[in-house]
Write an enzyme that holds these catalytic residues in place. Structure first.
Site, mmCIF file in Angstrom:
data_model
loop_
_atom_site.group_PDB
_atom_site.id
_atom_site.type_symbol
_atom_site.label_atom_id
_atom_site.label_comp_id
_atom_site.label_asym_id
_atom_site.label_seq_id
_atom_site.Cartn_x
_atom_site.Cartn_y
_atom_site.Cartn_z
ATOM 1 N N ARG A 1 0.844 -1.188 0.000
ATOM 2 C CA ARG A 1 0.000 0.000 0.000
ATOM 3 C C ARG A 1 0.886 1.247 0.000
ATOM 4 O O ARG A 1 1.968 1.245 0.598
ATOM 5 C CB ARG A 1 -0.903 0.029 1.253
ATOM 6 N N HIS B 1 -0.913 0.065 -9.823
ATOM 7 C CA HIS B 1 -1.587 -0.865 -8.907
ATOM 8 C C HIS B 1 -2.104 -2.104 -9.668
ATOM 9 O O HIS B 1 -3.287 -2.426 -9.632
ATOM 10 C CB HIS B 1 -2.739 -0.162 -8.167
#
Ligand code: NAP
Ligand code: GLV
Length: 306
Positions: free
Chosen positions: A221, A269
């Site tokens: 993250r 991502h």
């Protein structure tokens, strides 16, 4: 059985169709304000409003491995949260990390720029002992990455909250062994969940402890990383490069310095995408197992936040 469904994704209607087809006896409805009370929920990036209304939920299935966003919400206290357990993500993550590692260790990026100038230059063969890889997080994804790197015969070590025993992997655990783990790593892969304990864990103090000419691969993250500290360590030369798949703000804003930094690689991502078919099949299997009173894997511990 009534399942409330909210998934923020362009293809969510296909996921809903899969759920309905696999559970014909269940009522499966997309959540909207004022919807009837359900006993199960299948969600990705739901709004707080959903849980303010859906107060009778017994189980919430998260259509992703990371539950950091979900755990920020006020959830019905009795609800069990279940996250994805691999569901086709581990192989993608292993491939992504091995690719990033070999870009650096084999110098593929340098061959690419040499090729641009039609320059035939051979680099010395790789000495793998010079590239120990440290994996932060030895869960479902971290262990698969460790296994893949071992196939390529890199020295691999890992760090987790509780101590693991993994053949061929030097294992460290907890804050007391973090310094030793970092000092024996040159490439650092972050596969931790985002929790209050791990937020900002990739910072000046920790990344400075990596071996010189180190590399960071963050696939967990964005909030694990203190961005200014990474830039400072690249500028000072202590770190030689970084591959980043996740960011504090996504999409990464066009003006962000990471986009144009010569030693930072950015991907949007995608290191391990949710595979709708496999994810829905896993969730359906778990709904059926829970209905039979059987245990299921990947239940989130609210005290740990993952
Ligand atoms: P997991 O199975 O829950 O593994 C988490 C690992 O982190 C475990 O080994 C755990 O230790 C360790 N850990 C947690 N808190 C820690 C702490 N404070 N100190 C040290 N170690 C700690 O999770 P996973 O399925 O492997 O997924 C990991 C993360 O990857 C997700 O949370 C998500 O954020 C990220 N992810 C990213 C993508 C992407 O496309 N970029 C895709 C999927 C997932 P224990 O083993 O002792 O519990
Ligand atoms: C993706 O980032 C996930 O957590 O599944």
């Amino acid at each position: 059985m009534h399942i409330s469904f909210f998934c923020k994704d362009d293809n969510a209607s296909a996921w809903l169709d899969d759920l309905r087809a696999a559970l014909p006896q269940a009522i499966v409805t997309p959540w909207q304000p004022g919807a009837a009370l359900a006993d199960l929920a299948v969600v990705w990036a739901p709004p707080q409003h959903m849980f303010d209304e859906q107060t009778k939920l017994r189980t919430i299935f998260n259509v992703g491995a990371g539950v950091d966003a979900l755990m920020q919400l006020r959830l019905p206290p009795q609800a069990l949260v279940v996250r994805l357990d691999d569901a086709g993500m581990a192989v993608q993550m292993a491939e992504y990390v091995c690719h990033a590692v070999s870009q650096y260790t084999r110098g593929f990026d340098r061959y690419q720029s040499a090729a641009h100038d039609a320059n035939w230059v051979r680099r010395p063969p790789l000495n793998r002992a010079e590239f120990p890889v440290g994996i932060m997080g030895l869960g479902v994804l971290g262990q698969r990455v460790a296994q893949a790197l071992q196939h390529f015969e890199y020295p691999v070590q890992g760090w987790s909250r509780t101590l693991k025993a993994i053949s061929g992997v030097r294992c460290y655990a907890g804050p007391s062994q973090l310094a030793e783990f970092l000092a024996s790593s040159r490439l650092l892969v972050c596969l931790l969940p985002l929790t209050p304990e791990t937020k900002g864990i990739l910072n000046l103090a920790t990344l400075s402890q990596l071996q010189p000419n180190g590399y960071l691969i963050n696939v967990a993250r964005g909030a694990h990383l203190v961005e200014a500290d990474l830039l400072a360590l690249l500028d000072s030369g202590h770190l030689a490069g970084a591959t980043l798949d996740v960011f504090r703000t996504e999409p990464l804003p066009p003006s962000h310095p990471f986009w144009r930094h010569p030693r930072i690689r950015v991907t949007p991502h995608i290191s391990a995408s949710t595979l709708p078919r496999q994810s829905m099949a896993q969730i359906v299997g778990k709904i059926q197992a829970l209905a039979r009173g059987e245990p299921v894997s990947a239940i989130v511990n609210p005290n740990h936040g993952y």
